[in-house]
Design a protein around this motif. Structure first.
Motif, mmCIF file in Angstrom:
data_model
loop_
_atom_site.group_PDB
_atom_site.id
_atom_site.type_symbol
_atom_site.label_atom_id
_atom_site.label_comp_id
_atom_site.label_asym_id
_atom_site.label_seq_id
_atom_site.Cartn_x
_atom_site.Cartn_y
_atom_site.Cartn_z
ATOM 1 N N MET A 272 7.627 1.123 -14.465
ATOM 2 C CA MET A 272 7.290 0.600 -13.132
ATOM 3 C C MET A 272 7.783 1.575 -12.061
ATOM 4 S SD MET A 272 8.387 -1.255 -10.220
ATOM 5 C CE MET A 272 10.084 -1.691 -10.521
ATOM 6 N N ASP A 273 6.953 1.861 -11.092
ATOM 7 C CA ASP A 273 7.358 2.714 -9.971
ATOM 8 C C ASP A 273 7.322 1.907 -8.682
ATOM 9 O OD1 ASP A 273 7.312 5.132 -11.511
ATOM 10 O OD2 ASP A 273 5.114 5.008 -11.425
ATOM 11 N N LEU A 274 8.257 2.227 -7.799
ATOM 12 C CA LEU A 274 8.158 1.666 -6.451
ATOM 13 C C LEU A 274 7.448 2.730 -5.615
ATOM 14 C CD1 LEU A 274 9.024 -0.853 -4.855
ATOM 15 C CD2 LEU A 274 11.021 0.435 -4.104
ATOM 16 N N VAL A 275 6.236 2.383 -5.146
ATOM 17 C CA VAL A 275 5.417 3.381 -4.465
ATOM 18 C C VAL A 275 5.409 3.101 -2.965
ATOM 19 C CG1 VAL A 275 3.057 4.312 -4.282
ATOM 20 C CG2 VAL A 275 3.911 3.479 -6.477
ATOM 21 N N THR A 276 5.632 4.134 -2.170
ATOM 22 C CA THR A 276 5.467 3.980 -0.717
ATOM 23 C C THR A 276 4.405 4.961 -0.242
ATOM 24 O OG1 THR A 276 7.731 3.249 -0.369
ATOM 25 C CG2 THR A 276 6.609 4.134 1.546
ATOM 26 N N ILE A 277 3.405 4.416 0.431
ATOM 27 C CA ILE A 277 2.356 5.272 0.987
ATOM 28 C C ILE A 277 2.588 5.367 2.490
ATOM 29 C CG2 ILE A 277 -0.142 5.451 1.403
ATOM 30 C CD1 ILE A 277 -0.519 3.766 -1.099
ATOM 31 N N VAL A 278 2.586 6.562 3.015
ATOM 32 C CA VAL A 278 2.670 6.738 4.471
ATOM 33 C C VAL A 278 1.358 7.388 4.892
ATOM 34 C CG1 VAL A 278 3.968 7.734 6.388
ATOM 35 C CG2 VAL A 278 5.156 7.098 4.286
ATOM 36 N N ASP A 279 0.581 6.677 5.719
ATOM 37 C CA ASP A 279 -0.726 7.235 6.068
ATOM 38 C C ASP A 279 -0.643 8.127 7.316
ATOM 39 O OD1 ASP A 279 -0.776 5.596 8.291
ATOM 40 O OD2 ASP A 279 -2.211 4.164 7.483
ATOM 41 N N GLU A 280 -1.811 8.602 7.740
ATOM 42 C CA GLU A 280 -1.845 9.562 8.846
ATOM 43 C C GLU A 280 -1.356 8.953 10.169
ATOM 44 O OE1 GLU A 280 -5.739 7.585 8.174
ATOM 45 O OE2 GLU A 280 -4.381 8.702 6.873
ATOM 46 N N GLN A 281 -1.371 7.597 10.247
ATOM 47 C CA GLN A 281 -0.854 6.963 11.483
ATOM 48 C C GLN A 281 0.614 6.567 11.332
ATOM 49 O OE1 GLN A 281 -3.987 3.999 11.138
ATOM 50 N NE2 GLN A 281 -4.578 4.386 13.256
ATOM 51 N N ASN A 282 1.230 7.063 10.261
ATOM 52 C CA ASN A 282 2.626 6.769 9.952
ATOM 53 C C ASN A 282 2.883 5.303 9.572
ATOM 54 O OD1 ASN A 282 5.054 7.984 9.477
ATOM 55 N ND2 ASN A 282 5.908 7.431 11.483
ATOM 56 N N ASN A 283 1.844 4.620 9.081
ATOM 57 C CA ASN A 283 2.019 3.256 8.572
ATOM 58 C C ASN A 283 2.592 3.338 7.160
ATOM 59 O OD1 ASN A 283 0.650 1.880 10.744
ATOM 60 N ND2 ASN A 283 -1.271 2.674 9.923
ATOM 61 N N TYR B 40 3.505 1.540 3.531
ATOM 62 C CA TYR B 40 3.031 0.446 2.670
ATOM 63 C C TYR B 40 3.719 0.604 1.316
ATOM 64 C CZ TYR B 40 -0.555 -2.216 0.028
ATOM 65 O OH TYR B 40 -1.230 -3.100 -0.774
ATOM 66 N N THR B 41 4.492 -0.394 0.908
ATOM 67 C CA THR B 41 5.283 -0.258 -0.324
ATOM 68 C C THR B 41 4.912 -1.328 -1.338
ATOM 69 O OG1 THR B 41 7.098 0.641 0.984
ATOM 70 C CG2 THR B 41 7.657 -0.130 -1.212
ATOM 71 N N TYR B 42 4.759 -0.923 -2.579
ATOM 72 C CA TYR B 42 4.443 -1.887 -3.639
ATOM 73 C C TYR B 42 4.998 -1.415 -4.982
ATOM 74 C CZ TYR B 42 0.560 1.254 -5.003
ATOM 75 O OH TYR B 42 -0.192 2.328 -5.421
ATOM 76 N N LYS B 43 5.029 -2.335 -5.946
ATOM 77 C CA LYS B 43 5.452 -1.972 -7.303
ATOM 78 C C LYS B 43 4.189 -1.620 -8.085
ATOM 79 C CE LYS B 43 9.657 -4.799 -7.821
ATOM 80 N NZ LYS B 43 10.297 -5.955 -8.481
ATOM 81 N N ARG B 44 4.223 -0.482 -8.783
ATOM 82 C CA ARG B 44 3.044 -0.119 -9.579
ATOM 83 C C ARG B 44 3.412 -0.134 -11.056
ATOM 84 N NH1 ARG B 44 0.187 5.077 -7.701
ATOM 85 N NH2 ARG B 44 1.998 6.082 -8.605
ATOM 86 N N TYR B 45 2.599 -0.850 -11.811
ATOM 87 C CA TYR B 45 2.829 -0.910 -13.254
ATOM 88 C C TYR B 45 1.486 -0.775 -13.957
ATOM 89 C CZ TYR B 45 3.941 -2.680 -17.858
ATOM 90 O OH TYR B 45 4.050 -2.811 -19.218
ATOM 91 N N LYS B 46 1.399 0.174 -14.850
ATOM 92 C CA LYS B 46 0.165 0.453 -15.587
ATOM 93 C C LYS B 46 -1.052 0.591 -14.670
ATOM 94 C CE LYS B 46 1.004 -0.965 -20.256
ATOM 95 N NZ LYS B 46 0.680 -1.814 -21.377
ATOM 96 N N GLY B 47 -0.843 1.183 -13.499
ATOM 97 C CA GLY B 47 -1.959 1.422 -12.584
ATOM 98 C C GLY B 47 -2.294 0.229 -11.689
#
Ligand code: A3P
Length: 294
Positions: free
Chosen positions: A1-12, A14-21
């Motif tokens: 399991m990974d804790l994924v944080t996405i930061v977009d071009e507007q600096n928003n 978004y964090t979620y847990k990713r497991y098996k895609g």
């Protein structure tokens, strides 16, 4: 399991847990893998009822309706225990008849339910309304939610990174459509609001509970938005778990309860983009649920 944080071009952010895609809400217990295994192997009783529903589609509305019908009382019961969020041991030992909730995609539900044991009921809601509802709630959830712009949230919602449904709403619906056994009832938010009594009757029949018309009419009145909102505010005890998201320590559930509120939030460009993605996904996934939403 990974804790994924996405930061977009507007600096928003978004964090979620990713497991098996798959994307999962951060609140799903632990490393996700163990909880999914426990849920899959959960021992189902014949008289169990699961509210299996995409978040913000009316989980509390449906849960409380089901409990009123099953208990024969008009008492408000707040939030139901969630298979992926709460204490599974406690749920294992709950006396019958048990009612619980889950936002998991149907592929992750208990194996015994897939074989037809217990019952599942869901509500579908216009995804434009539910993304607006979700966005407002996420804004109140601090680090567990989302503090960026609506535009940024909409992008994630339309993608397979949407943690609300372990993927997009389309993928979630695809799973519900593929449910193979007849222990499943699907109602619509819009119709429950417009034709409450007829839907309460349908639900009672599905749940195999026997009530006279007077009681069913009382249930229909007790589950109106204003009544549930008031009960939530006056009878749900404040919880330490939600102290950080609301001043009164209660999960902020009852906001507007309207059909078509998306029109107050979406720009024309966002709406056109949404419609395009909606059409493409309905085609791509061969979805039958092509409902005309207002
Ligand atoms: P809004 O944010 O649009 O008001 P969930 O329980 O899945 O989190 O869903 C919450 C949404 O269902 C909220 O939507 C809430 O107001 C709405 N809802 C709850 N009870 C309702 C009712 N009796 N009638 C209409 N909407 C209701």
């Amino acid at each position: 399991m990974d804790l994924v944080t996405i930061v977009d071009e507007q600096n928003n952010k978004y964090t979620y847990k990713r497991y098996k895609g798959y994307a999962f809400n951060q609140e799903v217990v632990g490393n996700v893998r163990d909880r999914l295994e426990e849920v899959a192997n959960f021992k189902v009783r014949q008289d169990d009822v699961l509210i299996g529903i995409f978040p913000k589609s009316g989980t509390h509305w449906l849960y409380n309706t089901v409990l009123m019908l099953r208990s024969g009382s008009l008492k408000y019961h707040g939030s139901g225990p969630g298979l992926e969020f709460d204490d599974l041991k406690m749920m294992e030992h709950m006396p019958s008849p048990r009612t619980f909730c889950s936002h998991l995609r149907f592929r992750f539900l208990p194996e015994q339910m897939k074989l037809g044991k217990g019952k599942i009921v869901t509500l579908t809601r216009n995804p434009k309304d539910l993304v607006v509802s979700m966005y407002h709630m996420m804004q109140k959830m601090g680090d567990l939610g989302y503090q960026g712009t609506f535009d940024g949230f909409l992008k994630r919602f339309l993608s397979e990174e949407c943690f609300c449904g372990n993927g997009s709403w389309f993928s979630w619906i695809k799973d519900t459509e593929e449910w193979k056994t007849p222990n499943f009832l699907c109602l619509s938010y819009h119709d429950l609001k417009e034709n409450t009594f007829a839907n309460v009757v349908k639900l009672a029949k599905f749940l195999e509970v026997d009530h006279d018309e007077e009681f069913l009419r009382s249930v229909s009145e007790s589950i109106q938005f204003d009544k549930l909102k008031e009960s939530h505010e006056t009878t749900t005890p404040p919880s330490d778990r939600w102290k950080h998201v609301s001043e009164d320590g209660r999960l902020p559930i009852y906001r507007k309860g309207k059909v078509g509120d998306w029109k107050n939030m979406f720009t024309v460009a966002q709406s056109e983009h949404f419609d395009k993605i909606y059409r493409e996904n309905v085609e791509k996934l061969d979805l039958k649920i092509y409902t005309k939403f207002e």
